[in-house]
Design a protein around this motif. Structure first.
Motif, mmCIF file in Angstrom:
data_model
loop_
_atom_site.group_PDB
_atom_site.id
_atom_site.type_symbol
_atom_site.label_atom_id
_atom_site.label_comp_id
_atom_site.label_asym_id
_atom_site.label_seq_id
_atom_site.Cartn_x
_atom_site.Cartn_y
_atom_site.Cartn_z
ATOM 1 N N THR A 1 38.331 45.295 33.130
ATOM 2 C CA THR A 1 39.009 44.015 32.942
ATOM 3 C C THR A 1 40.252 43.980 33.832
ATOM 4 O O THR A 1 40.673 45.004 34.385
ATOM 5 N N SER A 2 40.875 42.809 33.922
ATOM 6 C CA SER A 2 42.116 42.697 34.695
ATOM 7 C C SER A 2 43.189 43.623 34.147
ATOM 8 O O SER A 2 43.911 44.274 34.913
ATOM 9 N N ALA A 3 43.295 43.692 32.837
ATOM 10 C CA ALA A 3 44.315 44.553 32.220
ATOM 11 C C ALA A 3 44.052 46.021 32.536
ATOM 12 O O ALA A 3 44.977 46.771 32.876
ATOM 13 N N GLU A 4 42.802 46.434 32.440
ATOM 14 C CA GLU A 4 42.462 47.831 32.736
ATOM 15 C C GLU A 4 42.696 48.143 34.212
ATOM 16 O O GLU A 4 43.250 49.190 34.563
ATOM 17 N N ALA A 5 42.293 47.215 35.075
ATOM 18 C CA ALA A 5 42.478 47.430 36.514
ATOM 19 C C ALA A 5 43.956 47.504 36.866
ATOM 20 O O ALA A 5 44.379 48.380 37.626
ATOM 21 N N LYS B 1 49.635 39.978 36.745
ATOM 22 C CA LYS B 1 50.081 38.882 37.612
ATOM 23 C C LYS B 1 50.092 39.318 39.089
ATOM 24 O O LYS B 1 49.644 38.592 39.968
ATOM 25 N N VAL B 2 50.591 40.504 39.343
ATOM 26 C CA VAL B 2 50.630 41.026 40.719
ATOM 27 C C VAL B 2 49.209 41.232 41.238
ATOM 28 O O VAL B 2 48.875 40.844 42.361
ATOM 29 N N LEU B 3 48.363 41.806 40.413
ATOM 30 C CA LEU B 3 46.978 42.057 40.805
ATOM 31 C C LEU B 3 46.286 40.750 41.170
ATOM 32 O O LEU B 3 45.625 40.651 42.208
ATOM 33 N N HIS B 4 46.472 39.723 40.360
ATOM 34 C CA HIS B 4 45.849 38.427 40.641
ATOM 35 C C HIS B 4 46.442 37.785 41.892
ATOM 36 O O HIS B 4 45.722 37.139 42.654
ATOM 37 N N SER B 5 47.729 37.974 42.116
ATOM 38 C CA SER B 5 48.342 37.391 43.322
ATOM 39 C C SER B 5 47.807 38.054 44.591
ATOM 40 O O SER B 5 47.679 37.415 45.631
ATOM 41 N N ASP C 1 40.188 41.415 51.195
ATOM 42 C CA ASP C 1 39.367 42.564 50.799
ATOM 43 C C ASP C 1 39.270 42.723 49.284
ATOM 44 O O ASP C 1 38.375 43.405 48.790
ATOM 45 N N LEU C 2 40.181 42.110 48.550
ATOM 46 C CA LEU C 2 40.186 42.235 47.094
ATOM 47 C C LEU C 2 39.582 40.974 46.483
ATOM 48 O O LEU C 2 40.242 39.951 46.352
ATOM 49 N N LYS C 3 38.303 41.045 46.161
ATOM 50 C CA LYS C 3 37.588 39.904 45.590
ATOM 51 C C LYS C 3 36.735 40.365 44.411
ATOM 52 O O LYS C 3 35.546 40.620 44.556
ATOM 53 N N PRO C 4 37.337 40.485 43.223
ATOM 54 C CA PRO C 4 36.543 40.900 42.073
ATOM 55 C C PRO C 4 35.548 39.809 41.683
ATOM 56 O O PRO C 4 35.781 38.628 41.936
ATOM 57 N N LYS C 5 34.462 40.228 41.083
ATOM 58 C CA LYS C 5 33.464 39.271 40.614
ATOM 59 C C LYS C 5 33.931 38.700 39.289
ATOM 60 O O LYS C 5 34.893 39.178 38.692
#
Length: 109
Positions: free
Chosen positions: A14-18, A27-31, A38-42
């Motif tokens: 999940t986003s939290a785990e990642a 928030k930083v991860l999503h930004s 290169d960072l395109k999660p499904k």
């Protein structure tokens, strides 16, 4: 491993785990997804982001500056913000240098 046990390795996070694995906030991860092609999660069926191991490693490399930003020019309003950041950085560097000079002078006295 006992008979009948199945050892599984997690394929998606999940986003939290990642974010926790990378050491940044969600928030930083999503930004970073917007800034780094290169960072395109499904997304899963519920529309939530799911990160695989490659996505996690890519995010870690972004975090240490190993992956350069994409070459697409930012919109004009973002250019203004970047210019301001550069100006702010220059001002802060000047203040830092002045403080270091004063500290050296104080230590000499």
């Amino acid at each position: 491993m006992k008979y009948g046990e199945v050892k599984t390795e997690k394929l998606y996070f999940t986003s939290a785990e990642a974010a926790e694995l990378v050491g940044v906030s969600i928030k930083v991860l999503h930004s970073w997804e917007k800034k780094f092609p290169d960072l395109k999660p499904k997304k899963n069926k519920a529309g939530k982001r799911v990160y695989n191991k490659i996505d996690i490693e890519t995010a870690k490399q972004i975090g240490v500056g190993a992956i350069p930003r994409n070459s697409v020019a930012p919109p004009p309003e973002k250019k203004l913000k970047n210019t301001t950041k550069i100006a702010d950085k220059d001002v802060l560097l000047k203040i830092r240098n002045d403080l270091l000079k004063n500290l050296k002078r104080i230590k000499r006295d």
